[in-house]
Motif scaffolding. Structure first.
Motif, PDB file in Angstrom:
ATOM      1  N   ILE A 142       0.982   0.618 -18.153  1.00 33.15           N
ATOM      2  CA  ILE A 142      -0.003   1.666 -18.410  1.00 33.15           C
ATOM      3  C   ILE A 142      -1.405   1.089 -18.287  1.00 33.15           C
ATOM      4  N   GLY A 143      -1.619  -0.090 -18.882  1.00 35.37           N
ATOM      5  CA  GLY A 143      -2.933  -0.727 -18.793  1.00 35.37           C
ATOM      6  C   GLY A 143      -3.290  -1.124 -17.376  1.00 35.37           C
ATOM      7  N   ARG A 144      -2.343  -1.727 -16.650  1.00 38.27           N
ATOM      8  CA  ARG A 144      -2.619  -2.157 -15.273  1.00 38.27           C
ATOM      9  C   ARG A 144      -2.938  -0.973 -14.373  1.00 38.27           C
ATOM     10  N   ARG A 145      -2.125   0.077 -14.451  1.00 36.69           N
ATOM     11  CA  ARG A 145      -2.359   1.238 -13.593  1.00 36.69           C
ATOM     12  C   ARG A 145      -3.673   1.915 -13.936  1.00 36.69           C
ATOM     13  N   THR A 146      -4.022   1.929 -15.226  1.00 33.73           N
ATOM     14  CA  THR A 146      -5.315   2.487 -15.624  1.00 33.73           C
ATOM     15  C   THR A 146      -6.447   1.669 -15.027  1.00 33.73           C
ATOM     16  N   GLY A 147      -6.343   0.341 -15.114  1.00 34.85           N
ATOM     17  CA  GLY A 147      -7.369  -0.523 -14.535  1.00 34.85           C
ATOM     18  C   GLY A 147      -7.490  -0.350 -13.038  1.00 34.85           C
ATOM     19  N   GLU A 148      -6.360  -0.281 -12.336  1.00 34.79           N
ATOM     20  CA  GLU A 148      -6.376  -0.091 -10.879  1.00 34.79           C
ATOM     21  C   GLU A 148      -7.011   1.247 -10.513  1.00 34.79           C
ATOM     22  N   LEU A 149      -6.691   2.272 -11.292  1.00 33.35           N
ATOM     23  CA  LEU A 149      -7.278   3.585 -11.041  1.00 33.35           C
ATOM     24  C   LEU A 149      -8.790   3.555 -11.242  1.00 33.35           C
TER      25      LEU A 149
END
Length: 353
Positions: free
Chosen positions: A306-313
């Motif tokens: 969740i954190g990684r995908r949020t950062g990538e977004l």
């Protein structure tokens, strides 16, 4: 006592390196624009003087602060800590820094944090959950920066969302217990009367209760007790209340593995065998649930993802990554993990399944 030593300035660095203050500024802001020998001289001067750039002054001139506001319910929950870790790692290559505040599950505190964070001009806002006060929602709508709501997947996010359906996670737990043949099924979660509210946990309980009703079973044993955040003690006390209400309960879902471990310990104290006498499912896949005996069945969510995908977004939205082609609401899903705390129903205590 003498006065404190004077802090080194950019002018001090420029004199020591033999370059202009503008060159020092360029090395610190965009080192690729400066030749390697000059860059090395400036960085050596920075290290020798222990110079720390004034980021506030820099942001006033560039209108960039390079920080991301992150608002979480708590940092004592390993899942939220893992989400913060995944977000930080994703943002690190672009030199964005998270500034984290926590609400202790209070909407009024979330609103206060949103006001305080926006006053410092973040590049983006990340907030756990999709339920906010009216004023907080308006602030986020008018923020003028990307806003990502996490740990839930709403139909209409304020801007973007990265999470999963807590309602469906609760339904999945209920379907598992129903499939095992249980009919007297309960659940443990926090109450809804205090200032602190765990809306994601409440949604899991609502999904659980809905699945019971759809199967023709009652939901009167879905217990809301105490205030969030849940704890080992909360799980033990809540199970004690449930057993007083229905001593014949066959299976229980806890909205967190933390509460599930507390419930498991209460079963041990009462001589209730798990899973022989009582099936138990938690949520969150916490390490203690994996290591306790018996290990706890759970709903797993990849918190770091969740954190990684949020950062990538965010990097995509801020022009620092690949173009954003994701839907407004990104579903990371969940997984039912079967371990050692569920078993087929026994219609009579000690009888055969």
């Amino acid at each position: 006592m003498g006065s404190p030593p004077r802090k080194p300035t950019m002018q001090d660095v420029s004199r020591l390196a033999g370059v202009s203050p503008m060159t020092v500024s360029r090395v610190l802001a965009d080192p690729q624009r400066v030749t390697e020998p000059t860059r090395r001289r400036v960085l050596e001067a920075v290290a020798q003087l222990r110079y720390v750039p004034d980021m506030v002054a820099g942001s006033l001139s560039s209108r960039r602060t390079s920080f991301i506001a992150v608002i979480l319910p708590t940092l004592t929950n390993a899942n939220f800590a893992d989400t913060a870790h995944g977000l930080t790692e994703a943002l690190r290559p672009a030199d964005y820094q998270p500034l984290i505040g926590y609400t202790m599950y209070r909407l009024d505190e979330e609103e206060r944090l949103i006001r305080a964070m926006l006053a410092r001009r973040p590049e983006a806002v990340v907030v756990a959950g999709t339920v906010h006060t009216k004023a907080a929602s308006e602030l986020l709508h008018q923020a003028g920066v990307p806003v990502v709501e996490i740990w839930e997947r709403p139909d209409r996010p304020i801007d973007r969302a990265v999470g999963f359906s807590n309602h469906e996670a609760g339904r999945a737990a209920a379907r598992r217990l129903i499939a095992l043949g249980h009919r007297r099924i309960g659940a443990l979660g926090p109450g809804i009367d205090g200032a602190a509210r765990d809306f994601r946990g409440e949604d899991r309980l609502a999904g659980f209760a809905a699945a019971l009703r759809e199967a023709g079973l009652g939901d009167e044993l879905v217990l809301r007790h105490g205030e969030p955040p849940v704890s080992f003690d909360h799980g033990a006390r809540a199970l004690a209340v449930l057993l007083e209400r229905a001593g014949d309960v066959e299976a229980v879902f806890a909205v967190s593995d933390i509460a599930a471990v507390g419930a498991l310990m209460e079963c041990r104290r009462r001589g209730i065998r798990v899973p022989e006498d009582l099936s138990l499912i938690g949520f969150g896949d916490f390490e203690i649930g994996r290591q306790c005996v018996p290990s706890i069945d759970t709903i797993r969510v990849d918190a770091q993802r969740i954190g990684r995908r949020t950062g990538e977004l965010l990097l995509a939205l801020l022009g620092k990554g690949s173009p954003a082609g994701e839907p407004a609401s990104l579903d990371v899903g969940f997984e039912l993990v079967v371990r050692e705390t569920t078993a087929a129903a026994r219609r009579e205590r000690g009888g055969e399944p």
